[in-house]
Design an enzyme around this catalytic site. Structure first.
Site, PDB file in Angstrom:
ATOM      1  N   GLN A 186       0.846  -1.188   0.000  1.00  8.93           N
ATOM      2  CA  GLN A 186       0.000   0.000   0.000  1.00  8.93           C
ATOM      3  C   GLN A 186       0.889   1.249   0.000  1.00  8.93           C
ATOM      4  OE1 GLN A 186      -0.030  -2.422   2.248  1.00  8.93           O
ATOM      5  NE2 GLN A 186      -2.085  -3.175   2.659  1.00  8.93           N
ATOM      6  N   ASP A 230      -8.571  -0.220  -4.182  1.00 10.81           N
ATOM      7  CA  ASP A 230      -9.057   0.574  -3.049  1.00 10.81           C
ATOM      8  C   ASP A 230      -8.447   1.977  -3.058  1.00 10.81           C
ATOM      9  OD1 ASP A 230     -10.273  -1.791  -2.388  1.00 10.81           O
ATOM     10  OD2 ASP A 230      -8.900  -2.287  -0.773  1.00 10.81           O
ATOM     11  N   ARG A 286     -15.765  -2.101  -2.264  1.00 10.86           N
ATOM     12  CA  ARG A 286     -15.900  -3.312  -1.477  1.00 10.86           C
ATOM     13  C   ARG A 286     -15.971  -2.940  -0.007  1.00 10.86           C
ATOM     14  NH1 ARG A 286     -10.784  -6.625  -0.619  1.00 10.86           N
ATOM     15  NH2 ARG A 286      -9.053  -5.149  -0.541  1.00 10.86           N
ATOM     16  N   TRP A 288     -15.045  -2.684   3.240  1.00 14.65           N
ATOM     17  CA  TRP A 288     -14.019  -2.753   4.271  1.00 14.65           C
ATOM     18  C   TRP A 288     -14.677  -2.728   5.643  1.00 14.65           C
ATOM     19  CZ3 TRP A 288      -9.836   1.525   5.373  1.00 14.65           C
ATOM     20  CH2 TRP A 288      -8.863   1.008   6.249  1.00 14.65           C
TER      21      TRP A 288
END
Length: 379
Positions: A186, A230, A286, A288
């Site tokens: 990330q 994301d 999505r 989380w």
């Protein structure tokens, strides 16, 4: 603007650059959709709940808004090495943004504005293609403590101060796009962990986890946000108006990962009059968080959007608790016919709370920040 405003601004690094990313061929979506979706589900199960575990706690700041519209100090940053910082007044010309920030008192009762470069409270660039702040940290990279930075600490630019404004600047994390299933890659371009912040004409460029919309109320308008997985995530209460959301992946990805954990939390992401383009196959979001909440209204969606639209993070219980909706969206990716049954095609009445400034309580604080807002939708 604020009385006794406590501000902490973490700036990791800055340097100018330019970048460009090519778009993948759109027909790959038709030929490989089935394979890609299966691989995406395998990837989600592999990542599981290990993904993005870093949490952050903040104290609520109680401030009285003394509406001082004009900045009382102007700090200029010049990178000319021959210049000398004027330390006598504490607010002259500085060789770096960090020197300028360090010159400010811990408490201040007025807005400090630094035009055209970096700033403490208002950050205004000469144009998003000209003023670029970039770095390349990732979550698995070791920090000064010898421990991994984590997603929270990987940000190129992090803001913890309320009433922050950024205009016409690019925030970029230059870490390469990770392969599917990679852990610890990330790389946040910007983290906003403060209330009542506005971003105007900015660009946020990265791959996995580009924009950490962490906590607080935020307004993004006329911005460009680019990533793969994301790439807008967090638990902020944010309105994205007239933004361009661009996916850069040859396989699969997700646009949002919103982390609302309770029905009582007033958080969520709303996208109004936006545009979604790019490559690969993209989920709109999505879950989380168990009560994840995201709405797209009046938004153009290219054919990269997966027909399902949304993913529940592999937890069927979240099908009953998330709030995922569309309202009057357009484009080949906006077809609601094959969406998951637990998403919604909103009625006008249901969409109304999400498409006005009331969603972020913005009528007052955006006006106090002297930010003009459109009237045709955000009335």
């Amino acid at each position: 603007m604020l009385h006794k405003l406590f501000v902490v601004l973490i700036l990791f690094f800055q340097r100018a650059c330019s970048s460009s990313l090519a778009n993948a061929h759109q027909n790959a979506f038709r030929d490989e959709k089935t394979v890609v979706q299966k691989e995406y589900l395998k990837w989600v199960n592999h990542i599981g709940c290990k993904y993005l575990r870093h949490t952050w706690k903040s104290e609520k700041q109680k401030t009285k808004n003394k509406n001082k519209l004009k900045p009382c100090k102007t700090i200029k940053v010049r990178q000319n090495k021959k210049s000398k910082a004027k330390s006598s007044s504490g607010h002259g010309h500085f060789l770096s943004a960090q020197q300028a920030i360090s010159s400010l008192p811990v408490t201040t009762n007025c807005r400090v504005e630094i035009p055209a470069t970096m700033a403490y409270i208002t950050l205004e660039g000469a144009g998003a293609d000209k003023t670029i702040i970039e770095w390349d940290d990732t979550a698995d990279r070791l920090g000064q403590s010898g421990q991994p930075l984590g997603t929270y600490g990987s940000a190129t630019f992090a803001v913890n101060s309320p009433y922050f404004i950024a205009k016409n600047i690019t925030f970029q994390n230059t870490a390469p796009s990770p392969p599917p299933g990679a852990l610890g890659k990330q790389g946040v371009a910007l983290r906003i962990s403060a209330d009542k912040a506005a971003f105007i004409g900015c660009k946020f460029i990265g791959a996995q986890d580009t924009l950490y919309d962490h906590t607080g109320r935020h307004y993004f308008t006329d911005c460009y946000i680019q990533g793969s997985v994301d790439f807008i995530f967090g638990n902020g209460l944010s309105l994205y108006h007239a933004c361009h959301l661009h996916a850069v992946t040859n396989t699969y990805g997700a646009l949002t990962a919103q982390r609302r954990e309770s029905f009582l939390e007033e958080t969520g992401f709303s996208f109004v009059n936006c545009k979604v383009t790019g490559s690969g196959v993209l989920y709109l979001g999505r879950a989380w968080g168990t009560f994840s909440r995201v709405v797209f209204a009046f938004t153009y969606m290219d054919r990269i959007i997966s027909p399902d639209g949304w993913y529940d993070w592999g937890d069927k219980n979240r099908d009953m608790t998330v709030f995922y909706g569309q309202y009057k969206c357009s484009g080949p990716g906006a077809d609601y016919g094959k969406r998951v049954k637990w998403s919604r095609e909103l009625t006008s009445q249901e969409a109304q709370p999400f498409i006005t400034l009331d969603f972020i309580g913005g009528h007052k604080w955006l006006k106090n920040l002297r930010i003009s807002t459109p009237t045709h939708v955000l009335a």
